[in-house]
Design a protein around this motif. Structure first.
Motif, PDB file in Angstrom:
ATOM      1  N   CYS A 175      -0.706 -34.716  22.091  1.00 39.91           N
ATOM      2  CA  CYS A 175      -2.117 -35.062  22.195  1.00 39.91           C
ATOM      3  C   CYS A 175      -2.647 -34.659  23.571  1.00 39.91           C
ATOM      4  O   CYS A 175      -1.942 -34.745  24.582  1.00 39.91           O
ATOM      5  CB  CYS A 175      -2.311 -36.557  21.963  1.00 39.91           C
ATOM      6  SG  CYS A 175      -4.010 -37.039  21.599  1.00 39.91           S
ATOM      7  N   LEU A 193      -9.465 -40.948  22.228  1.00 41.96           N
ATOM      8  CA  LEU A 193      -9.453 -39.917  21.196  1.00 41.96           C
ATOM      9  C   LEU A 193      -9.245 -38.552  21.821  1.00 41.96           C
ATOM     10  O   LEU A 193     -10.010 -38.122  22.687  1.00 41.96           O
ATOM     11  CB  LEU A 193     -10.772 -39.948  20.417  1.00 41.96           C
ATOM     12  CG  LEU A 193     -10.846 -39.076  19.172  1.00 41.96           C
ATOM     13  CD1 LEU A 193      -9.829 -39.533  18.136  1.00 41.96           C
ATOM     14  CD2 LEU A 193     -12.249 -39.089  18.584  1.00 41.96           C
ATOM     15  N   TYR A 241      -7.147 -34.404  21.082  1.00 46.03           N
ATOM     16  CA  TYR A 241      -6.962 -33.346  20.092  1.00 46.03           C
ATOM     17  C   TYR A 241      -5.583 -32.724  20.270  1.00 46.03           C
ATOM     18  O   TYR A 241      -5.006 -32.747  21.356  1.00 46.03           O
ATOM     19  CB  TYR A 241      -8.048 -32.271  20.251  1.00 46.03           C
ATOM     20  CG  TYR A 241      -9.447 -32.813  20.079  1.00 46.03           C
ATOM     21  CD1 TYR A 241     -10.010 -32.940  18.818  1.00 46.03           C
ATOM     22  CD2 TYR A 241     -10.185 -33.220  21.186  1.00 46.03           C
ATOM     23  CE1 TYR A 241     -11.291 -33.451  18.658  1.00 46.03           C
ATOM     24  CE2 TYR A 241     -11.464 -33.738  21.038  1.00 46.03           C
ATOM     25  CZ  TYR A 241     -12.010 -33.849  19.767  1.00 46.03           C
ATOM     26  OH  TYR A 241     -13.266 -34.367  19.620  1.00 46.03           O
ATOM     27  N   ARG A 275      -7.196 -27.432  14.667  1.00 48.43           N
ATOM     28  CA  ARG A 275      -7.361 -28.460  15.684  1.00 48.43           C
ATOM     29  C   ARG A 275      -7.655 -29.780  14.992  1.00 48.43           C
ATOM     30  O   ARG A 275      -8.591 -29.873  14.195  1.00 48.43           O
ATOM     31  CB  ARG A 275      -8.509 -28.090  16.623  1.00 48.43           C
ATOM     32  CG  ARG A 275      -8.716 -29.046  17.778  1.00 48.43           C
ATOM     33  CD  ARG A 275      -9.955 -28.641  18.560  1.00 48.43           C
ATOM     34  NE  ARG A 275     -10.161 -29.496  19.714  1.00 48.43           N
ATOM     35  CZ  ARG A 275     -11.240 -29.459  20.481  1.00 48.43           C
ATOM     36  NH1 ARG A 275     -12.218 -28.597  20.208  1.00 48.43           N
ATOM     37  NH2 ARG A 275     -11.354 -30.258  21.518  1.00 48.43           N
ATOM     38  N   SER A 276      -6.860 -30.787  15.292  1.00 50.17           N
ATOM     39  CA  SER A 276      -7.033 -32.083  14.642  1.00 50.17           C
ATOM     40  C   SER A 276      -7.113 -33.193  15.690  1.00 50.17           C
ATOM     41  O   SER A 276      -6.601 -33.048  16.811  1.00 50.17           O
ATOM     42  CB  SER A 276      -5.886 -32.369  13.672  1.00 50.17           C
ATOM     43  OG  SER A 276      -4.649 -32.408  14.368  1.00 50.17           O
ATOM     44  N   GLU A 277      -7.747 -34.276  15.329  1.00 49.01           N
ATOM     45  CA  GLU A 277      -7.894 -35.402  16.247  1.00 49.01           C
ATOM     46  C   GLU A 277      -6.599 -36.206  16.315  1.00 49.01           C
ATOM     47  O   GLU A 277      -5.808 -36.240  15.359  1.00 49.01           O
ATOM     48  CB  GLU A 277      -9.041 -36.308  15.785  1.00 49.01           C
ATOM     49  CG  GLU A 277     -10.405 -35.641  15.817  1.00 49.01           C
ATOM     50  CD  GLU A 277     -11.501 -36.568  15.341  1.00 49.01           C
ATOM     51  OE1 GLU A 277     -11.165 -37.648  14.799  1.00 49.01           O
ATOM     52  OE2 GLU A 277     -12.683 -36.227  15.486  1.00 49.01           O
ATOM     53  N   CYS A 278      -6.394 -36.862  17.458  1.00 47.84           N
ATOM     54  CA  CYS A 278      -5.223 -37.716  17.633  1.00 47.84           C
ATOM     55  C   CYS A 278      -5.607 -38.914  18.496  1.00 47.84           C
ATOM     56  O   CYS A 278      -6.458 -38.803  19.375  1.00 47.84           O
ATOM     57  CB  CYS A 278      -4.051 -36.952  18.265  1.00 47.84           C
ATOM     58  SG  CYS A 278      -4.447 -36.144  19.824  1.00 47.84           S
ATOM     59  N   LEU A 279      -4.997 -40.022  18.229  1.00 49.03           N
ATOM     60  CA  LEU A 279      -5.267 -41.250  18.977  1.00 49.03           C
ATOM     61  C   LEU A 279      -3.944 -41.959  19.226  1.00 49.03           C
ATOM     62  O   LEU A 279      -3.357 -42.547  18.317  1.00 49.03           O
ATOM     63  CB  LEU A 279      -6.223 -42.160  18.200  1.00 49.03           C
ATOM     64  CG  LEU A 279      -6.585 -43.487  18.858  1.00 49.03           C
ATOM     65  CD1 LEU A 279      -7.341 -43.258  20.159  1.00 49.03           C
ATOM     66  CD2 LEU A 279      -7.415 -44.364  17.918  1.00 49.03           C
ATOM     67  N   GLU A 320     -12.369 -34.369  27.487  1.00 51.84           N
ATOM     68  CA  GLU A 320     -12.995 -35.021  26.334  1.00 51.84           C
ATOM     69  C   GLU A 320     -14.467 -34.645  26.167  1.00 51.84           C
ATOM     70  O   GLU A 320     -15.031 -34.830  25.093  1.00 51.84           O
ATOM     71  CB  GLU A 320     -12.889 -36.544  26.468  1.00 51.84           C
ATOM     72  CG  GLU A 320     -11.468 -37.063  26.472  1.00 51.84           C
ATOM     73  CD  GLU A 320     -11.395 -38.536  26.825  1.00 51.84           C
ATOM     74  OE1 GLU A 320     -10.654 -39.263  26.145  1.00 51.84           O
ATOM     75  OE2 GLU A 320     -12.085 -38.953  27.778  1.00 51.84           O
ATOM     76  N   GLU A 323     -18.538 -32.925  20.651  1.00 50.20           N
ATOM     77  CA  GLU A 323     -18.221 -34.135  19.906  1.00 50.20           C
ATOM     78  C   GLU A 323     -18.757 -35.400  20.577  1.00 50.20           C
ATOM     79  O   GLU A 323     -18.770 -36.472  19.967  1.00 50.20           O
ATOM     80  CB  GLU A 323     -16.699 -34.259  19.727  1.00 50.20           C
ATOM     81  CG  GLU A 323     -16.058 -33.154  18.898  1.00 50.20           C
ATOM     82  CD  GLU A 323     -15.803 -31.897  19.712  1.00 50.20           C
ATOM     83  OE1 GLU A 323     -16.096 -31.915  20.930  1.00 50.20           O
ATOM     84  OE2 GLU A 323     -15.315 -30.908  19.134  1.00 50.20           O
ATOM     85  N   VAL A 369     -12.366 -46.200  19.729  1.00 53.31           N
ATOM     86  CA  VAL A 369     -11.379 -45.162  20.033  1.00 53.31           C
ATOM     87  C   VAL A 369     -10.997 -45.150  21.505  1.00 53.31           C
ATOM     88  O   VAL A 369     -10.035 -44.468  21.876  1.00 53.31           O
ATOM     89  CB  VAL A 369     -11.904 -43.769  19.626  1.00 53.31           C
ATOM     90  CG1 VAL A 369     -12.066 -43.678  18.123  1.00 53.31           C
ATOM     91  CG2 VAL A 369     -13.211 -43.444  20.339  1.00 53.31           C
TER      92      VAL A 369
END
Length: 262
Positions: free
Chosen positions: A48, A54, A56, A77-81, A108, A112, A170
């Motif tokens: 991440c 939050l 990516y 590209r995907s979100e990650c937390l 960040e 978005e 988040v």
């Protein structure tokens, strides 16, 4: 029947059915359609981009066939937390100096950010993470700019970042802000020591002197003799030069006096 009898019967039943189940699994045939099928799977992923809040990550997706080879791979590209709690960041600023507090890092900030909502709260005058002590603080953006900062602005600022669509939290981060007058800042270390600390500073100076003496004592007699010899030669040369200059000045004055007498 007692417990031991039940345990014995259960063991016998298990021992009887396990070979049958293994034999039945060996006799299963895979359909021809499945033997030629391909599956799209995740084969690689980065960590991440942030440690909290939050972020990516980049993922590689590939089609994998019966032969195990990768085909038609793509990156997405995907979100990650990892965690939404980011702890406390401490800041100290002088009175009448500007300061900015930002919920988001440079990694960040992007398009978005428009899909987030930001809620600020303040516990004035103290550094704390006790949420019961915070009151609402009006700041519509993810940045608070204090220009200039005053002593009244000191305290803990809390920022909550939520997704607008789902209101999912988040990120939560605290900013502990200290605002001090400029006349209280003194970089003189010796002057700032209290009575109990001054002997420690003096002891450190004595320790340095003792260490230098200890190193000198542990030199070999040849090394010490060489140092003394070189020091003697240097002193002799310097003394000779000074003596020569003194004699030269005397002779010069003597010649002047003789010429005046004639």
């Amino acid at each position: 029947m007692n417990t031991e009898t039940h345990l014995t019967l259960g063991t016998l039943v298990f021992a009887f059915f396990v070979p049958l189940s293994i034999a039945s699994m060996e006799s299963v045939t895979i359909p021809k359609e499945l033997s030629t099928a391909t599956a799209r799977l995740l084969v690689r992923s980065t960590s991440c981009s942030v440690t909290c809040g939050l972020g990516y990550k980049m993922e590689e997706m590939c089609d994998i066939g019966p032969d195990g080879k990768r085909r038609y791979c793509t990156l997405r590209r995907s979100e990650c937390l990892t965690t939404w709690l980011c702890g406390v960041r401490h800041f100290t600023v002088l009175v009448d100096k500007p300061i900015k507090l930002s919920c988001l890092t440079t990694e960040e900030i992007g398009p978005e950010t428009q899909s987030f909502s930001y809620t600020w709260r303040l516990a004035r005058g103290i550094i704390t993470t006790d949420d019961a002590l915070f009151v609402p603080f009006k700041a519509p953006s993810y940045v608070i700019e204090l220009s200039p900062a005053e002593e009244y602005d000191a305290g803990t600022y809390r920022c909550d970042v939520q997704l607008m669509k789902t209101y999912k939290l988040v990120k939560r981060i605290y900013f502990g802000l200290r605002v001090i007058p400029g006349n209280l800042v003194d970089l003189n270390f010796e002057k700032s020591l209290i009575l109990e600390q001054k002997p420690e500073a003096e002891n450190k100076t004595q320790q340095n002197t003792t260490i230098a003496l200890f190193k000198w004592q542990h030199y070999s007699w040849r090394q010490r003799a060489l140092v003394v010899f070189l020091g003697g030669i240097g002193s002799g040369v310097l003394g000779g030069v000074l003596l020569g200059m003194f004699l030269h000045s005397l002779l010069k004055n003597h010649h002047k006096s003789e010429s005046v007498g004639k």
